[in-house]
Design a protein around this motif. Structure first.
Motif, short mmCIF file in Angstrom:
data_model
loop_
_atom_site.label_atom_id
_atom_site.label_comp_id
_atom_site.label_asym_id
_atom_site.label_seq_id
_atom_site.Cartn_x
_atom_site.Cartn_y
_atom_site.Cartn_z
N ARG A 102 0.83 -1.21 0.00
CA ARG A 102 0.00 0.00 0.00
C ARG A 102 0.87 1.26 0.00
O ARG A 102 0.57 2.24 -0.69
CB ARG A 102 -0.93 -0.01 1.21
CG ARG A 102 -2.02 -1.07 1.13
CD ARG A 102 -2.95 -0.97 2.34
NE ARG A 102 -3.86 -2.10 2.37
CZ ARG A 102 -3.70 -3.19 3.11
NH1 ARG A 102 -2.67 -3.31 3.92
NH2 ARG A 102 -4.59 -4.17 3.05
N ARG A 138 1.07 4.31 -2.71
CA ARG A 138 0.91 5.73 -2.35
C ARG A 138 2.09 6.56 -2.82
O ARG A 138 1.93 7.72 -3.21
CB ARG A 138 0.77 5.88 -0.83
CG ARG A 138 -0.60 5.60 -0.30
CD ARG A 138 -0.79 6.08 1.13
NE ARG A 138 0.22 5.62 2.07
CZ ARG A 138 0.19 4.47 2.73
NH1 ARG A 138 -0.81 3.63 2.57
NH2 ARG A 138 1.16 4.16 3.58
N ARG A 139 3.28 5.99 -2.81
CA ARG A 139 4.49 6.70 -3.24
C ARG A 139 4.68 6.70 -4.75
O ARG A 139 5.65 7.22 -5.27
CB ARG A 139 5.73 6.10 -2.58
CG ARG A 139 5.78 6.25 -1.07
CD ARG A 139 6.02 7.71 -0.69
NE ARG A 139 6.11 7.91 0.72
CZ ARG A 139 7.24 7.90 1.43
NH1 ARG A 139 8.38 7.72 0.82
NH2 ARG A 139 7.20 8.08 2.73
#
Length: 98
Positions: A29, A33-34
């Motif tokens: 996750r 997100r990055r």
């Protein structure tokens, strides 16, 4: 929803993908997100990972072991993708000459 086949078919749930690459689901996750990878999604929004995603996750793990942080890994992955694109262009240009 876009259909993919072969290496890009999004078939693995996050729990399976995490187990296959030897990391935790939270890491997957975080990587999303990055911007390190973008797994497919079902109609209901559930993440699904492809063989190509698993290769990217293994590359991320190797770069982490080499001491890179996530920002550095992002740059490496972008440069590697750009390099693959340039290699394809070069191969196409060479094929046109012959």
């Amino acid at each position: 929803m876009e259909q993919h086949t072969g290496r890009t078919a999004a078939v693995y749930a996050i729990s399976v993908a995490a187990e296959l690459v030897g990391t935790g689901q939270q890491n997957l996750r975080l990587y999303e997100r990055r911007g390190l990878l973008e797994p497919g999604r079902t109609v209901g929004g559930t993440r699904r990972y492809s063989e190509q995603d698993l290769e990217t996750l293994r590359r991320i793990s190797a770069l982490l072991q080499d001491g890179l942080n996530l920002a550095g890994i992002h740059v490496v992955l972008e440069l590697e993708a750009a390099n693959r694109g340039l290699q394809k262009q070069l191969a196409a240009a060479r094929a046109q000459r012959h």
